[in-house]
Motif scaffolding. Structure first.
Motif, PDB file in Angstrom:
ATOM      1  N   HIS A 271       0.819  -1.217   0.000  1.00 41.46           N
ATOM      2  CA  HIS A 271       0.000   0.000   0.000  1.00 41.46           C
ATOM      3  C   HIS A 271       0.852   1.266   0.000  1.00 41.46           C
ATOM      4  O   HIS A 271       0.556   2.235  -0.701  1.00 41.46           O
ATOM      5  CB  HIS A 271      -0.927   0.007   1.212  1.00 41.46           C
ATOM      6  N   GLU A 272       1.916   1.256   0.794  1.00 40.18           N
ATOM      7  CA  GLU A 272       2.720   2.472   0.923  1.00 40.18           C
ATOM      8  C   GLU A 272       3.498   2.806  -0.341  1.00 40.18           C
ATOM      9  O   GLU A 272       4.063   3.893  -0.459  1.00 40.18           O
ATOM     10  CB  GLU A 272       3.681   2.359   2.110  1.00 40.18           C
ATOM     11  N   ASN A 273       3.528   1.872  -1.294  1.00 38.99           N
ATOM     12  CA  ASN A 273       4.215   2.124  -2.562  1.00 38.99           C
ATOM     13  C   ASN A 273       3.246   2.391  -3.711  1.00 38.99           C
ATOM     14  O   ASN A 273       3.670   2.520  -4.852  1.00 38.99           O
ATOM     15  CB  ASN A 273       5.095   0.923  -2.930  1.00 38.99           C
ATOM     16  N   ASN A 274       1.949   2.478  -3.402  1.00 34.05           N
ATOM     17  CA  ASN A 274       0.959   2.604  -4.462  1.00 34.05           C
ATOM     18  C   ASN A 274       0.737   4.060  -4.850  1.00 34.05           C
ATOM     19  O   ASN A 274       1.319   4.977  -4.268  1.00 34.05           O
ATOM     20  CB  ASN A 274      -0.364   1.949  -4.041  1.00 34.05           C
ATOM     21  N   THR A 275      -0.096   4.258  -5.850  1.00 34.42           N
ATOM     22  CA  THR A 275      -0.331   5.592  -6.404  1.00 34.42           C
ATOM     23  C   THR A 275      -1.753   5.703  -6.919  1.00 34.42           C
ATOM     24  O   THR A 275      -2.405   4.690  -7.167  1.00 34.42           O
ATOM     25  CB  THR A 275       0.656   5.864  -7.556  1.00 34.42           C
ATOM     26  N   VAL A 276      -2.226   6.936  -7.074  1.00 35.23           N
ATOM     27  CA  VAL A 276      -3.548   7.151  -7.663  1.00 35.23           C
ATOM     28  C   VAL A 276      -3.470   7.277  -9.180  1.00 35.23           C
ATOM     29  O   VAL A 276      -4.489   7.294  -9.858  1.00 35.23           O
ATOM     30  CB  VAL A 276      -4.221   8.424  -7.084  1.00 35.23           C
ATOM     31  N   MET A 277      -2.273   7.383  -9.720  1.00 39.14           N
ATOM     32  CA  MET A 277      -2.104   7.500 -11.165  1.00 39.14           C
ATOM     33  C   MET A 277      -2.452   6.172 -11.834  1.00 39.14           C
ATOM     34  O   MET A 277      -1.855   5.138 -11.512  1.00 39.14           O
ATOM     35  CB  MET A 277      -0.658   7.881 -11.484  1.00 39.14           C
ATOM     36  N   PRO A 278      -3.402   6.156 -12.769  1.00 41.11           N
ATOM     37  CA  PRO A 278      -3.853   4.877 -13.363  1.00 41.11           C
ATOM     38  C   PRO A 278      -2.918   4.374 -14.462  1.00 41.11           C
ATOM     39  O   PRO A 278      -3.289   4.255 -15.626  1.00 41.11           O
ATOM     40  CB  PRO A 278      -5.239   5.238 -13.915  1.00 41.11           C
ATOM     41  N   TRP A 279      -1.692   4.029 -14.068  1.00 40.00           N
ATOM     42  CA  TRP A 279      -0.683   3.647 -15.048  1.00 40.00           C
ATOM     43  C   TRP A 279      -1.091   2.435 -15.883  1.00 40.00           C
ATOM     44  O   TRP A 279      -0.804   2.371 -17.078  1.00 40.00           O
ATOM     45  CB  TRP A 279       0.640   3.356 -14.349  1.00 40.00           C
ATOM     46  N   LEU A 280      -1.724   1.449 -15.247  1.00 37.73           N
ATOM     47  CA  LEU A 280      -2.062   0.236 -15.988  1.00 37.73           C
ATOM     48  C   LEU A 280      -3.063   0.535 -17.103  1.00 37.73           C
ATOM     49  O   LEU A 280      -2.955   0.006 -18.211  1.00 37.73           O
ATOM     50  CB  LEU A 280      -2.626  -0.832 -15.053  1.00 37.73           C
ATOM     51  N   ALA A 281      -4.034   1.394 -16.811  1.00 38.34           N
ATOM     52  CA  ALA A 281      -5.004   1.772 -17.837  1.00 38.34           C
ATOM     53  C   ALA A 281      -4.343   2.617 -18.920  1.00 38.34           C
ATOM     54  O   ALA A 281      -4.559   2.410 -20.118  1.00 38.34           O
ATOM     55  CB  ALA A 281      -6.164   2.533 -17.205  1.00 38.34           C
ATOM     56  N   LEU A 282      -3.512   3.555 -18.503  1.00 39.02           N
ATOM     57  CA  LEU A 282      -2.858   4.449 -19.464  1.00 39.02           C
ATOM     58  C   LEU A 282      -1.902   3.706 -20.387  1.00 39.02           C
ATOM     59  O   LEU A 282      -1.643   4.157 -21.511  1.00 39.02           O
ATOM     60  CB  LEU A 282      -2.101   5.543 -18.711  1.00 39.02           C
ATOM     61  N   SER A 283      -1.387   2.564 -19.920  1.00 37.54           N
ATOM     62  CA  SER A 283      -0.470   1.810 -20.766  1.00 37.54           C
ATOM     63  C   SER A 283      -1.157   1.295 -22.026  1.00 37.54           C
ATOM     64  O   SER A 283      -0.501   0.934 -22.997  1.00 37.54           O
ATOM     65  CB  SER A 283       0.125   0.636 -19.985  1.00 37.54           C
ATOM     66  N   GLY A 284      -2.494   1.275 -22.014  1.00 36.70           N
ATOM     67  CA  GLY A 284      -3.245   0.833 -23.178  1.00 36.70           C
ATOM     68  C   GLY A 284      -3.546   1.941 -24.169  1.00 36.70           C
ATOM     69  O   GLY A 284      -4.195   1.691 -25.198  1.00 36.70           O
ATOM     70  N   MET A 285      -3.081   3.156 -23.891  1.00 40.04           N
ATOM     71  CA  MET A 285      -3.285   4.237 -24.867  1.00 40.04           C
ATOM     72  C   MET A 285      -2.493   3.957 -26.133  1.00 40.04           C
ATOM     73  O   MET A 285      -1.372   3.439 -26.091  1.00 40.04           O
ATOM     74  CB  MET A 285      -2.863   5.588 -24.282  1.00 40.04           C
ATOM     75  N   GLN A 286      -3.078   4.301 -27.249  1.00 45.09           N
ATOM     76  CA  GLN A 286      -2.397   4.131 -28.525  1.00 45.09           C
ATOM     77  C   GLN A 286      -1.182   5.059 -28.576  1.00 45.09           C
ATOM     78  O   GLN A 286      -1.227   6.192 -28.082  1.00 45.09           O
ATOM     79  CB  GLN A 286      -3.359   4.439 -29.670  1.00 45.09           C
TER      80      GLN A 286
END
Length: 335
Positions: A271-286
């Motif tokens: 938990h202490e290393n997590n973030t609110v930035m949705p990197w996993l979703a953004l990785s699917g951007m074209q």
């Protein structure tokens, strides 16, 4: 006069226009475009679904996608007398939007009122989604209609005064068609993507009333508080030396595409290393869309702001972007 003004304030309703009678065409291309927008640009499911709290960026769970209710803004977040839970946006007739027309759904997304004309609270970013092109909002609805129905009644919202009155006057109806931006113009299309994707709203510092600080757009430093993983600050993404000035287009794309690796997608974090930035979703951007975002961000004013960043987890090196490195103008001079 005073009584009349008081009655208007207490009983006033949001400015609202009739919902379109249009029925959205659900072609494969339309649904695919909607899925891309919902999953990788607008992040609808980040609020409207249960989240995986052991995965980086807290991605949504896939088994009850869109069922709502798990994300609530309430007293647990220090909001006394306040309760707001993300609603069910699946096609369930009883507890979701199965009884809504396509026009009512499109109006809610971009104009901030529900089926009955009640104002939505602007944590639903309808002010940003107002810029969503007509064709794209149709695509979003086409995709939402494919979600399996989830029967899940979320708690009723509770807004303390005077917020319960103020929110009624926030929605503004659209008064003209919203055209699709030119995808052949990277800067124009990048501005569109950063707007509807909420980049500015997260990466701009705010005052004590959570109002964006004028002239500080994209300079980062907005603090996101969380009872589990603590406080996280958004990054400076202006073309300043304290932001993205030293990031090439290829490096910028690789920041996102590193999270597309299947091992990274399955990676668990503390938990202490997590973030609110949705990197996993953004990785699917074209990649071409990331090029456009980069091109636009190179045009915004360069603002100095050193932000203390939480380190990202160690990641495998992302493959080189398929797009060619386009020449970019030098960032604006450092103020």
């Amino acid at each position: 006069m005073v009584l009349g003004a008081s009655a208007f304030v207490m009983l006033g309703k949001p400015s609202v226009r009739p919902a379109s009678a249009e029925a959205v065409e659900k072609t494969p291309d339309q649904v695919a475009r909607g899925e891309y927008l919902v999953e990788h640009v607008l992040f609808c499911m980040d609020c409207h679904s249960d989240r995986q709290d052991n995965r980086y960026g807290y991605p949504p769970k896939r088994d009850r996608l869109g069922g709502g209710g798990s994300l609530c803004w309430d007293e647990d977040m220090g909001l006394k007398g306040f309760k707001l839970c993300a609603p069910n946006i699946t096609s369930d007739v009883e507890t979701g939007i199965g009884g809504w027309t396509d026009g009512e759904v499109m109006r809610a997304i971009r104009e901030g009122v529900n089926k009955h004309g009640t104002a939505l609270f602007p944590v639903m970013p309808y002010t940003e989604y107002a810029s969503l092109a007509d064709d794209d909002v149709r695509a979003v609805v086409a995709y939402l209609r494919t979600l399996p129905p989830v029967n899940n009644k979320v708690p009723e919202r509770i807004l303390p005064g005077p917020l319960n009155i103020i929110v009624r006057f926030m929605p503004k109806p659209l008064d003209a068609p919203v055209p699709q931006p030119d995808r052949n113009d990277p800067v124009a299309y990048g501005k569109y993507l950063t707007t509807v994707g909420g980049c500015k709203s997260c990466h701009t510092p705010v005052d004590e009333q959570h109002r964006p600080l004028p002239g500080r757009e994209f300079s980062g430093g907005q603090t996101f508080e969380h009872k589990v993983f603590g406080n996280v600050q958004s990054a400076n993404i202006t073309p300043h030396a304290t932001g993205l000035a030293n990031r090439s287009q290829a490096e910028f794309i690789s920041l996102f595409k590193a999270f597309a690796d299947p091992e990274v997608q399955a990676m668990e974090v503390k938990h202490e290393n997590n973030t609110v930035m949705p990197w996993l979703a953004l990785s699917g951007m074209q990649e071409q869309d990331l090029v456009a975002v980069y091109a636009y961000l190179r045009t915004v004013p360069a603002l100095e702001n050193v932000v203390v960043k939480r380190p990202r987890p160690a990641l495998p090196e992302a493959p080189a972007p398929a797009v060619n490195e386009a020449p970019t103008e030098a960032p604006p001079a450092t103020p």
